[in-house]
Scaffold this motif. Structure first.
Motif, PDB file in Angstrom:
ATOM      1  N   LEU A  26       0.815  -1.210   0.000  1.00  0.00           N
ATOM      2  CA  LEU A  26       0.000   0.000   0.000  1.00  0.00           C
ATOM      3  C   LEU A  26       0.846   1.256   0.000  1.00  0.00           C
ATOM      4  CD1 LEU A  26      -2.677  -1.141   2.559  1.00  0.00           C
ATOM      5  CD2 LEU A  26      -2.801  -1.159   0.083  1.00  0.00           C
ATOM      6  N   SER A  27       2.159   1.073  -0.038  1.00  0.00           N
ATOM      7  CA  SER A  27       3.029   2.234   0.042  1.00  0.00           C
ATOM      8  C   SER A  27       2.920   3.093  -1.211  1.00  0.00           C
ATOM      9  CB  SER A  27       4.472   1.755   0.224  1.00  0.00           C
ATOM     10  OG  SER A  27       5.349   2.734  -0.210  1.00  0.00           O
ATOM     11  N   LYS A  28       3.064   4.399  -0.997  1.00  0.00           N
ATOM     12  CA  LYS A  28       3.016   5.296  -2.145  1.00  0.00           C
ATOM     13  C   LYS A  28       4.300   5.241  -2.957  1.00  0.00           C
ATOM     14  CE  LYS A  28      -0.283   8.919  -1.212  1.00  0.00           C
ATOM     15  NZ  LYS A  28      -0.465  10.330  -0.917  1.00  0.00           N
ATOM     16  N   SER A  29       5.392   4.869  -2.284  1.00  0.00           N
ATOM     17  CA  SER A  29       6.689   4.908  -2.956  1.00  0.00           C
ATOM     18  C   SER A  29       6.800   3.755  -3.958  1.00  0.00           C
ATOM     19  CB  SER A  29       7.798   4.805  -1.906  1.00  0.00           C
ATOM     20  OG  SER A  29       8.844   4.024  -2.397  1.00  0.00           O
ATOM     21  N   ALA A 102       3.473   6.298 -13.690  1.00  0.00           N
ATOM     22  CA  ALA A 102       4.785   6.816 -14.058  1.00  0.00           C
ATOM     23  C   ALA A 102       4.648   8.001 -15.003  1.00  0.00           C
ATOM     24  CB  ALA A 102       5.609   5.716 -14.717  1.00  0.00           C
ATOM     25  N   GLU A 103       3.646   7.916 -15.881  1.00  0.00           N
ATOM     26  CA  GLU A 103       3.452   9.016 -16.822  1.00  0.00           C
ATOM     27  C   GLU A 103       2.657  10.154 -16.201  1.00  0.00           C
ATOM     28  OE1 GLU A 103       1.578   7.262 -20.211  1.00  0.00           O
ATOM     29  OE2 GLU A 103       3.237   5.834 -20.486  1.00  0.00           O
ATOM     30  N   GLY A 104       2.188   9.976 -15.012  1.00  0.00           N
ATOM     31  CA  GLY A 104       1.444  11.024 -14.332  1.00  0.00           C
ATOM     32  C   GLY A 104      -0.003  11.117 -14.774  1.00  0.00           C
ATOM     33  N   ARG A 105      -0.504  10.094 -15.488  1.00  0.00           N
ATOM     34  CA  ARG A 105      -1.896  10.149 -15.934  1.00  0.00           C
ATOM     35  C   ARG A 105      -2.854   9.879 -14.782  1.00  0.00           C
ATOM     36  NH1 ARG A 105      -2.792   5.979 -19.242  1.00  0.00           N
ATOM     37  NH2 ARG A 105      -0.651   5.304 -19.643  1.00  0.00           N
ATOM     38  N   THR A 106      -2.353   9.170 -13.802  1.00  0.00           N
ATOM     39  CA  THR A 106      -3.250   8.876 -12.688  1.00  0.00           C
ATOM     40  C   THR A 106      -2.450   8.943 -11.388  1.00  0.00           C
ATOM     41  OG1 THR A 106      -4.594   7.180 -11.664  1.00  0.00           O
ATOM     42  CG2 THR A 106      -2.845   6.425 -13.101  1.00  0.00           C
ATOM     43  N   ARG A 107      -3.146   9.125 -10.280  1.00  0.00           N
ATOM     44  CA  ARG A 107      -2.460   9.220  -9.005  1.00  0.00           C
ATOM     45  C   ARG A 107      -2.484   7.870  -8.322  1.00  0.00           C
ATOM     46  NH1 ARG A 107      -5.192  13.304  -6.412  1.00  0.00           N
ATOM     47  NH2 ARG A 107      -4.241  12.579  -4.471  1.00  0.00           N
ATOM     48  N   PHE A 108      -1.647   7.744  -7.311  1.00  0.00           N
ATOM     49  CA  PHE A 108      -1.602   6.470  -6.582  1.00  0.00           C
ATOM     50  C   PHE A 108      -2.933   6.252  -5.885  1.00  0.00           C
ATOM     51  CE2 PHE A 108      -0.927   4.145  -2.652  1.00  0.00           C
ATOM     52  CZ  PHE A 108      -0.448   2.969  -3.185  1.00  0.00           C
ATOM     53  N   ASP A 109      -3.434   5.044  -6.038  1.00  0.00           N
ATOM     54  CA  ASP A 109      -4.706   4.717  -5.408  1.00  0.00           C
ATOM     55  C   ASP A 109      -4.556   3.347  -4.750  1.00  0.00           C
ATOM     56  OD1 ASP A 109      -7.190   4.100  -4.647  1.00  0.00           O
ATOM     57  OD2 ASP A 109      -8.120   4.280  -6.627  1.00  0.00           O
ATOM     58  N   ALA A 110      -4.564   3.354  -3.441  1.00  0.00           N
ATOM     59  CA  ALA A 110      -4.292   2.120  -2.694  1.00  0.00           C
ATOM     60  C   ALA A 110      -5.275   1.015  -3.030  1.00  0.00           C
ATOM     61  CB  ALA A 110      -4.317   2.408  -1.191  1.00  0.00           C
ATOM     62  N   GLY A 116       0.689  -5.961  -3.482  1.00  0.00           N
ATOM     63  CA  GLY A 116       0.837  -6.390  -2.095  1.00  0.00           C
ATOM     64  C   GLY A 116       0.005  -7.624  -1.828  1.00  0.00           C
ATOM     65  N   GLU A 117      -1.261  -7.548  -2.284  1.00  0.00           N
ATOM     66  CA  GLU A 117      -2.135  -8.711  -2.076  1.00  0.00           C
ATOM     67  C   GLU A 117      -1.570  -9.945  -2.748  1.00  0.00           C
ATOM     68  OE1 GLU A 117      -5.510  -6.120  -3.350  1.00  0.00           O
ATOM     69  OE2 GLU A 117      -3.785  -5.341  -2.307  1.00  0.00           O
ATOM     70  N   TYR A 118      -1.099  -9.741  -3.990  1.00  0.00           N
ATOM     71  CA  TYR A 118      -0.622 -10.895  -4.752  1.00  0.00           C
ATOM     72  C   TYR A 118       0.453 -11.633  -3.967  1.00  0.00           C
ATOM     73  CZ  TYR A 118       1.610 -13.670  -8.372  1.00  0.00           C
ATOM     74  OH  TYR A 118       2.153 -14.703  -9.083  1.00  0.00           O
TER      75      TYR A 118
END
Lengths: 529, 551
Positions: A26-29, A102-110, A116-118
């Protein structure tokens, strides 16, 4: 209780891993999220190193388990192959999403990241397999088997952004649920027949039944056969093999490799535990001559049908993944020979074969997982044509994996198959071995395609468009497993010794069954009638 | 350890070749294979059991593989194995040297596989453990598969798959048979062992006749494919025709011998009762003796392949089919069950390896120059290539069996052996006899006809050469043979001549091991003849003589 918990240390450690992984996921990094597979590997490697210390001689001596050392071997091979499987899954999940971020088209969404789940599910499923070999009652066995299977349904579904994967997951889930119902029903009947669910007590109860009635009660036989057929789903054997081709094809290659090894190991270990309650002479210490006749016949037919259907089915495939799915079925057929043969050689063979199959299966799928076309994974055999010209090492790895699956000396697959055949012969199943030998000959026909296409064929316009996945790790895993396939046969003797220790049964039980000589005579009387 | 070096050295060499630059590959390969040959020569010099049939040079502490089953990688040779080892170590440098001009692409892999196959071939002959034997026997498939598949002719894809599948299927069945013998041994002795000597003694004395017959069935399906005998020979012409020259040479000279060696080393000593077990086919009710069946199949191979050769346009296919025909003699000599036939047969293995190997070299040299093997397009080559023509005629005569050259002695002994293999031969009775010899002799005449016709067409007559456009990346070869090519052929020619004039040392060396195998046969064969002459008592005799009772 504390005794039992001690042996669960590797599982507990991996469960810590599950928690850590789901938090990191769930990390943003991005770099933290990218480290997930390697964190998985770290936990697995530590568990691998931990296991031999956990199974120290003094601890094992008074463990309340049927086969106390089984866990050591199974946990170690699961961790070793699991590490390779985790490497295969690098860069598998969330690719469109990560690219968009990476292209900035969308923001991080947990909510939308699955990685992580996988990997958490990945470890959970491995924990399930490890728990199977610690099982000392049927409920534990059932829960452990479910723990091994349930995460895989989700892993199939999220493995790739395609409706095929979801279709595969649904099929897999429903058939899996049916099989669970089946062996749960079988377990219930076993309980009904004996009044106990503890595996060591079950064995005594069956011994008593054999003594007093000259054989197992009908209820017990029906229960046992139902359990076996339910477990056939886990090891992909006839009559529960139907899902294999579709599910293997639908899931992403790393997950398919996972499915080929993890549930199969769980099922095979569960079968070892279950069958050792009803049969095999030297486990009982008195002469019941292997397995009870009804169960022997069932297994015999399952073995023959499984290997024949698997091999013939594989002959007809044009998709590499479907072909390997059928090959997985065929290998389960060989595996059952070991179960029929029984301890010590047969069970050694099964445990050794699981390791060998895990490695060669991972190597073959690692090559498939290492390539893609326009972001889609490769499936067709033709995609492999002429691989050697551009990626010689991967072509060689595929050839080694196929040669090993075929049972070509001097590779690991040959050593495992040879041991299995000798074990089967030792138990007197000549016909079965002849059928298995003929099946090996059939299998050469399709495995040769996996050797010939990458190494010998000319590349086609279609196969020219295949490019390697942007991550290097599947290729690393492919090389490591291929090297293991080539090198491990030298140490086959040591591996067999380890598996021999693993399936040796607790000493006290053996003694209690043998010291009563009158019992033995009664049994011999009983079996004669 | 002495013998194991023969195995390890080529493998080390193969790795060295893969690791070094491509331009050095062929020289490293030649250097190592020559070194191995010289080493095997010194081994042969120091070998002490040339005439007593004992095994020598055994490893003292063999590597334990599966300890529980007594599988070890133990080695050892008797005189026959050592001769075959020598044959393979001699031919390997010649094969490597002979392919210097023909192989221009994927050079490193080529020479790597050549050395790998050398290790496997030597391994088969020196193995004293069944599983070790089987590993080497199977492993010969992999290098040969790649040799055909990568450097073969146009039809190579089909050829290599057919070759692989036929042999693999056969040897899987043979494996089941061998495991069965080992299992029976473990039942009777309580412990597993895969030692060839122990299992052979056990199988021949303890197994019942019907058990032996089943084992025979399994083993023969493995070895007959390799020989190859008539119904399962179809892979051979294709594989031979498509393989590169050196591949064909190795296939004909050594790999086919693995089949006859299997017959010699396993089938004959292991299942004597099985060979003479009266088999009744269910439903049709035909009865026959396996030994007779093998002999008949061998004769069919001889005549059928010879007839095919007669109508063959492709020289390489002709030589390939002639191998089928020739090895028929070899098998016939083995099943004659007397020293003459078996000595002839073992000699035949060596001689066929030399002369047919040389013929494949010669055909390959033509192919390199003219890019054709069609006899209709080639004629009168003696005018343009006198040296080649000399060798061609020489080796064809050796192959036909001209007295004074090597082919004669082996073929003659095989035929004589077959001829005298009757009940009247008191020392070593057999069940073949003049009729078998007569039919086989027809094959001998046919051999002379098709080979000499081929020579007449290709070597003599009006000169006819196809025009060849030289492609740029091949160095043009001289019109006649180069010094290198002469050097490849000359040692074989010298040996052919030497064996032809002086076969005594070889027959002496073969004598003792052959006698040992044959020692157990006379009583069994006599029993068979007794049962044939008094059909009324047949059932009685059958019951009273079966060792160990019914099953």
């Amino acid at each position: 209780m504390a005794d039992k918990l001690w042996f669960l240390l590797p599982e507990i450690w991996l469960f810590v891993g599950v928690v850590v992984l789901s938090i990191i996921g769930l990390s943003k990094s991005k770099s933290l999220r990218d480290s997930l597979p390697f964190v998985t590997c770290f936990f697995l490697i530590v568990a691998f190193i931990m296991t031999p210390f956990v199974y120290s001689a003094d601890r094992v001596a008074d463990a309340p388990l049927l086969m106390p050392m089984l866990g050591k071997y199974v946990k170690m091979i699961v961790c070793a192959v699991g590490t390779m499987l985790a490497l295969l899954s690098v860069g598998l999940l969330d690719r469109p999403l990560e690219a968009a971020m990476a292209e900035g088209r969308t923001r991080f969404d947990a909510i939308r990241v699955n990685r992580g789940e996988y990997f958490a599910f990945f470890l959970l499923s491995l924990i399930g397999v490890m728990l199977v070999c610690n099982a000392n009652d049927l409920i534990w066995l059932f829960l452990a088997l479910e723990l091994a299977s349930l995460p895989t349904y989700i892993m199939v579904a999220i493995s790739r952004p395609s409706s095929k994967a979801q279709e595969a997951a649904v099929k897999y889930f429903f058939l899996g649920a049916m099989s669970s119902a089946m062996f749960l029903y079988g377990f219930a009947l076993l309980y009904g027949s004996t009044g106990t669910i503890v595996i060591t007590e079950l064995r005594d109860a069956f011994t008593d039944q054999t003594l007093s009635e000259g054989g197992l009660s009908r209820l017990a036989i029906v229960g046992m056969i139902l359990s076996i057929i339910g477990l056939c789903f886990k090891i992909v054997a006839v009559p529960m093999h139907f899902y294999a081709a579709d599910v293997y094809e639908g899931a992403a290659s790393p997950v398919t490799a996972f499915l080929g090894f993890v549930p199969k190991t769980a099922g095979a270990v569960a079968l070892i535990l279950l069958l050792s309650t009803v049969g095999w002479s030297n486990h009982h210490g008195f002469n019941v001559d292997g397995l009870p006749r009804e169960i022997l016949t069932t297994l015999w037919m399952i073995a023959v049908l499984t290997m024949t259907l698997g091999n013939v089915g594989a002959l007809l495939q044009r998709s590499a993944k479907r072909m390997l799915a059928y090959s997985s079925i065929a290998h389960s057929g060989y595996l059952i020979i070991g179960l029929i043969a029984g301890p010590p050689f047969g069970l050694n063979a099964v445990l050794f074969y699981l390791l060998a199959y895990g490695l060669m299966n991972t190597a073959a799928f690692a090559v498939l997982a290492a390539f893609e076309r326009r972001g889609q994974e490769i499936e067709s055999l033709d995609d492999l044509a002429g691989l050697r010209r551009r990626y010689p090492v991967m072509a060689v790895v595929m050839a080694i994996a196929a040669g090993s699956l075929m049972g070509m000396p001097p590779l690991l697959g040959f050593a495992a198959k040879l041991y299995l055949f000798i074990a089967g012969m030792n138990a007197g199943h000549v016909a079965l071995i002849v059928i298995a030998a003929l099946n090996s000959a059939i299998s050469a026909f399709y495995y040769l395609k996996l050797v010939a296409l990458p190494l010998l064929a000319q590349s086609t316009p279609q196969s020219e468009t295949v490019i390697p996945r942007p991550v290097v790790w599947p290729r690393v895993a492919a090389i490591i497993t291929a090297a293991a396939i080539v090198i491990l046969p030298i140490f086959a003797n040591q591996l067999i010794k380890a598996s021999n220790v693993a399936n040796s049964i607790e000493q006290s039980a053996l003694l209690s069954a043998t010291d009563d000589l009158s019992l033995v005579e009664k049994v011999e009387d009983g079996t004669r009638h | 350890m002495l013998l194991a070096i023969l195995l390890i050295l080529p493998l080390v060499g193969a790795i060295a070749i893969i690791a070094s630059p491509a331009k050095h590959a062929k020289w490293i390969a030649l250097f190592i294979s020559t070194g191995i040959f010289i080493y095997s020569l010194t081994l042969a010099m120091s070998f002490e059991h040339w005439t007593d049939g004992q095994f020598g040079l055994a490893s003292e502490k063999p590597f334990q593989w599966f300890e529980q089953f007594g599988i070890t990688l133990s080695v050892g040779v008797d005189s026959v194995s050592l001769l075959l080892v020598m044959l393979s170590t001699l031919l390997m440098p010649l094969c490597i040297w002979g392919s210097f001009s023909a192989i221009t692409e994927r050079v490193k892999e080529y020479y790597g596989w050549m050395l790998a196959i050398q290790a496997a071939m030597v391994g088969v002959f020196i193995a004293r453990d069944l599983i070790f034997f089987y590993i080497c026997f199977e492993f010969t498939l992999i290098p040969m598969y790649f040799l055909i598949a990568i450097w073969g002719g146009e039809n190579r894809a089909k050829a290599c798959i057919k070759f692989f599948l036929f042999t693999f299927t056969g040897s899987m069945i043979a494996l089941a048979g061998l495991l069965y013998v080992a299992w029976q041994y473990s039942i009777s002795s309580g412990d597993w062992s895969f030692d060839i000597a122990q299992l052979t003694t056990f199988a021949s004395t303890e197994l019942t006749a019907s058990q032996q017959a089943w084992v025979l069935l399994a083993l023969i399906s493995g070895f007959a494919v390799k020989v190859p005998l008539f119904p399962v020979h179809t892979w051979l012409p294709l594989a031979h025709a498509e393989a590169p020259t050196a591949g064909s040479v190795l296939l004909a000279s050594i790999l086919l011998k693995l089949g006859t060696y299997g017959l010699y080393r396993f089938i004959l000593p292991m299942v004597p009762e099985g060979l003479l077990y009266e088999v009744t086919l269910p439903l049709v009710g035909w009865t026959f003796i396996p030994l007779q069946l093998i002999a008949v199949l061998a004769i069919i191979s001889i005549i059928y392949a010879a007839l095919i050769c007669w109508v063959q346009d492709d020289i390489k296919r002709l030589v390939a089919y002639s191998s089928v025909s020739h090895l028929g003699f070899c098998v016939l000599g083995l099943v004659a069950l007397n020293p003459l036939g078996m000595q002839g047969s073992v000699l035949y293995m060596l001689n066929h390896g030399l002369s047919t190997g040389a013929l494949f070299f010669l055909v390959g040299m033509i192919y390199e120059r003219y890019h054709t093997r069609d006899m209709d397009k080639l004629s009168g080559l003696s005018k343009s290539m006198p040296v080649w023509a000399f060798f061609m005629v020489f080796f064809v005569l050796a192959s036909v069996g001209l007295p004074g050259l090597n082919g004669f002695i082996g073929e003659f002994l095989c035929l004589i052996g077959t001829f005298v293999a009757t009940a009247d031969n008191t020392a070593n009775p057999g069940i073949l006899g003049p009729w078998y010899a007569a039919f086989a002799a027809v094959g001998m005449i046919l051999t002379a006809m098709y080979l000499l016709m081929m020579v007449g067409k290709v070597v003599f007559g009006a000169l006819k050469e196809p025009t060849v456009s030289h492609d740029s990346h091949h160095k043009p070869l001289p019109k006649d043979l180069s010094i290198r090519e002469i050097c490849v052929l000359a040692p074989i020619a010298v040996l052919c001549l030497y064996i032809g004039l002086q076969p005594k040392p070889l027959t002496d060396a073969i004598q003792a091991p052959v006698d040992e195998i044959l020692a157990q046969y006379p009583p069994i064969v006599n029993r068979y003849h007794a049962s044939q002459s008094r059909p009324d008592d047949f059932v009685l005799i059958q019951q009273s003589t079966e060792p160990g009772g019914a099953n």
